[in-house]
Design a protein around this motif. Structure first.
Motif, PDB file in Angstrom:
ATOM      1  N   ALA A   1       0.929  -1.181   0.000  1.00 38.78           N
ATOM      2  CA  ALA A   1       0.097  -0.007  -0.027  1.00 38.78           C
ATOM      3  C   ALA A   1       0.889   1.438   0.054  1.00 38.78           C
ATOM      4  O   ALA A   1       0.544   2.177  -0.492  1.00 38.78           O
ATOM      5  N   SER A   2       1.862   1.068   0.630  1.00 40.61           N
ATOM      6  CA  SER A   2       2.759   2.344   0.994  1.00 40.61           C
ATOM      7  C   SER A   2       3.641   2.751  -0.490  1.00 40.61           C
ATOM      8  O   SER A   2       3.472   3.785  -0.757  1.00 40.61           O
ATOM      9  N   MET A   3       3.939   1.421  -0.944  1.00 42.07           N
ATOM     10  CA  MET A   3       4.306   1.777  -2.568  1.00 42.07           C
ATOM     11  C   MET A   3       3.209   2.297  -3.663  1.00 42.07           C
ATOM     12  O   MET A   3       3.657   3.244  -4.412  1.00 42.07           O
ATOM     13  N   LYS A   4       2.107   1.573  -3.465  1.00 42.43           N
ATOM     14  CA  LYS A   4       1.183   1.967  -4.470  1.00 42.43           C
ATOM     15  C   LYS A   4       0.906   3.318  -4.427  1.00 42.43           C
ATOM     16  O   LYS A   4       0.533   4.198  -5.194  1.00 42.43           O
ATOM     17  N   TYR A   5       0.866   4.085  -3.321  1.00 45.99           N
ATOM     18  CA  TYR A   5       0.558   5.511  -2.981  1.00 45.99           C
ATOM     19  C   TYR A   5       1.480   6.319  -2.938  1.00 45.99           C
ATOM     20  O   TYR A   5       1.692   7.534  -2.479  1.00 45.99           O
ATOM     21  N   GLN A   6       2.893   5.812  -3.106  1.00 40.77           N
ATOM     22  CA  GLN A   6       4.217   6.533  -3.279  1.00 40.77           C
ATOM     23  C   GLN A   6       4.517   7.114  -1.943  1.00 40.77           C
ATOM     24  O   GLN A   6       4.685   8.640  -1.930  1.00 40.77           O
ATOM     25  N   VAL A   7       4.271   6.825  -0.757  1.00 38.96           N
ATOM     26  CA  VAL A   7       4.597   6.966   0.430  1.00 38.96           C
ATOM     27  C   VAL A   7       5.849   7.338   0.691  1.00 38.96           C
ATOM     28  O   VAL A   7       6.585   5.983   0.665  1.00 38.96           O
ATOM     29  N   GLN A   8       6.498   8.450   0.806  1.00 39.23           N
ATOM     30  CA  GLN A   8       8.089   8.493   0.800  1.00 39.23           C
ATOM     31  C   GLN A   8       8.363   8.878   2.240  1.00 39.23           C
ATOM     32  O   GLN A   8       9.719   8.662   2.673  1.00 39.23           O
ATOM     33  N   SER A   9       7.546   9.751   2.943  1.00 44.80           N
ATOM     34  CA  SER A   9       7.981  10.224   4.150  1.00 44.80           C
ATOM     35  C   SER A   9       6.709   9.956   5.168  1.00 44.80           C
ATOM     36  O   SER A   9       5.520   9.813   4.476  1.00 44.80           O
ATOM     37  N   ILE A  10       6.928   9.662   6.344  1.00 48.17           N
ATOM     38  CA  ILE A  10       5.861   9.503   7.471  1.00 48.17           C
ATOM     39  C   ILE A  10       5.972  10.354   8.426  1.00 48.17           C
ATOM     40  O   ILE A  10       7.171  10.909   8.804  1.00 48.17           O
ATOM     41  N   PRO A  11       4.866  11.066   9.038  1.00 49.70           N
ATOM     42  CA  PRO A  11       3.532  10.443   8.589  1.00 49.70           C
ATOM     43  C   PRO A  11       3.027  11.028   7.319  1.00 49.70           C
ATOM     44  O   PRO A  11       3.363  12.238   6.975  1.00 49.70           O
ATOM     45  N   THR A  12       2.155  10.279   6.520  1.00 50.44           N
ATOM     46  CA  THR A  12       1.506  10.888   5.484  1.00 50.44           C
ATOM     47  C   THR A  12       0.037  10.385   5.722  1.00 50.44           C
ATOM     48  O   THR A  12      -0.190   9.397   6.054  1.00 50.44           O
ATOM     49  N   LEU A  13      -0.781  11.636   5.486  1.00 54.67           N
ATOM     50  CA  LEU A  13      -2.078  11.561   5.660  1.00 54.67           C
ATOM     51  C   LEU A  13      -2.671  11.584   4.137  1.00 54.67           C
ATOM     52  O   LEU A  13      -2.322  12.567   3.382  1.00 54.67           O
ATOM     53  N   ILE A  14      -3.512  10.535   4.040  1.00 54.75           N
ATOM     54  CA  ILE A  14      -4.275  10.789   2.408  1.00 54.75           C
ATOM     55  C   ILE A  14      -5.765  10.303   3.007  1.00 54.75           C
ATOM     56  O   ILE A  14      -6.070   9.499   3.510  1.00 54.75           O
ATOM     57  N   LEU A  15      -6.600  11.476   2.200  1.00 55.45           N
ATOM     58  CA  LEU A  15      -8.075  11.617   2.194  1.00 55.45           C
ATOM     59  C   LEU A  15      -8.466  10.897   1.172  1.00 55.45           C
ATOM     60  O   LEU A  15      -8.459  11.452   0.072  1.00 55.45           O
ATOM     61  N   PHE A  16      -9.014   9.882   1.199  1.00 52.66           N
ATOM     62  CA  PHE A  16      -9.859   8.967   0.049  1.00 52.66           C
ATOM     63  C   PHE A  16     -11.431   9.246   0.206  1.00 52.66           C
ATOM     64  O   PHE A  16     -11.855   9.177   1.309  1.00 52.66           O
ATOM     65  N   GLN A  17     -12.165   9.233  -0.916  1.00 55.47           N
ATOM     66  CA  GLN A  17     -13.448   9.188  -1.354  1.00 55.47           C
ATOM     67  C   GLN A  17     -13.727   8.545  -2.490  1.00 55.47           C
ATOM     68  O   GLN A  17     -13.178   8.943  -3.492  1.00 55.47           O
ATOM     69  N   ASN A  18     -14.590   7.425  -2.282  1.00 56.28           N
ATOM     70  CA  ASN A  18     -15.049   6.400  -3.605  1.00 56.28           C
ATOM     71  C   ASN A  18     -13.588   6.275  -4.186  1.00 56.28           C
ATOM     72  O   ASN A  18     -13.732   6.094  -5.388  1.00 56.28           O
ATOM     73  N   GLY A  19     -12.658   5.672  -3.600  1.00 52.07           N
ATOM     74  CA  GLY A  19     -11.282   5.449  -4.271  1.00 52.07           C
ATOM     75  C   GLY A  19     -10.564   6.323  -4.776  1.00 52.07           C
ATOM     76  O   GLY A  19      -9.407   5.900  -5.128  1.00 52.07           O
ATOM     77  N   GLN A  20     -10.868   7.690  -4.707  1.00 48.64           N
ATOM     78  CA  GLN A  20      -9.906   8.579  -5.166  1.00 48.64           C
ATOM     79  C   GLN A  20      -9.272   9.528  -4.209  1.00 48.64           C
ATOM     80  O   GLN A  20     -10.061   9.700  -3.063  1.00 48.64           O
ATOM     81  N   ILE A  21      -8.082   9.954  -4.465  1.00 56.94           N
ATOM     82  CA  ILE A  21      -7.367  10.656  -3.449  1.00 56.94           C
ATOM     83  C   ILE A  21      -8.088  12.158  -3.487  1.00 56.94           C
ATOM     84  O   ILE A  21      -7.911  12.637  -4.633  1.00 56.94           O
ATOM     85  N   LYS A  22      -8.404  12.656  -2.360  1.00 59.39           N
ATOM     86  CA  LYS A  22      -8.964  13.886  -2.499  1.00 59.39           C
ATOM     87  C   LYS A  22      -8.092  15.109  -1.685  1.00 59.39           C
ATOM     88  O   LYS A  22      -8.260  16.201  -1.888  1.00 59.39           O
TER      89      LYS A  22
END
Length: 99
Positions: free
Chosen positions: A57-78
């Motif tokens: 999951a980290s690689m799929k969403y290219q999380v390179q530094s932590i913490p990283t917050l991603i807000l999803f809705q209907n599968g899309q990054i908002k």
């Protein structure tokens, strides 16, 4: 248990905290996320993803530094933000998505 892909497809916004147990700033985020989850109950789901245990999951969403917050809705990054973010900023972003 629902898969990560199923969880983020929700119409209800899903705030994902990509973190690690050894990460100092991630520990600072924990009470902020609890506050957001309590104040916005029913408006958002907050889930935590340990980058060490969920490297795919980290690689799929290219999380390179932590913490990283991603807000999803209907599968899309908002919205996406790396680093420590204060609760009001997070709630403002959720309110823009959860109309």
């Amino acid at each position: 248990m629902a898969s990560f892909g199923d969880l983020i497809k929700s119409e209800t916004p899903v705030l994902v905290d990509f973190y690690a147990d050894w990460c100092g700033p991630c520990k600072m985020m924990a009470p902020y996320l609890e506050e957001v989850a309590q104040k916005m109950k029913g408006k958002v789901k907050v889930i935590k993803v340990d980058v060490d245990r969920n490297q795919q999951a980290s690689m799929k969403y290219q999380v390179q530094s932590i913490p990283t917050l991603i807000l999803f809705q209907n599968g899309q990054i908002k919205w996406r933000q790396a680093g420590v973010v204060d609760p009001n900023t997070i709630m403002n972003q959720i309110n823009q998505v959860a109309k």
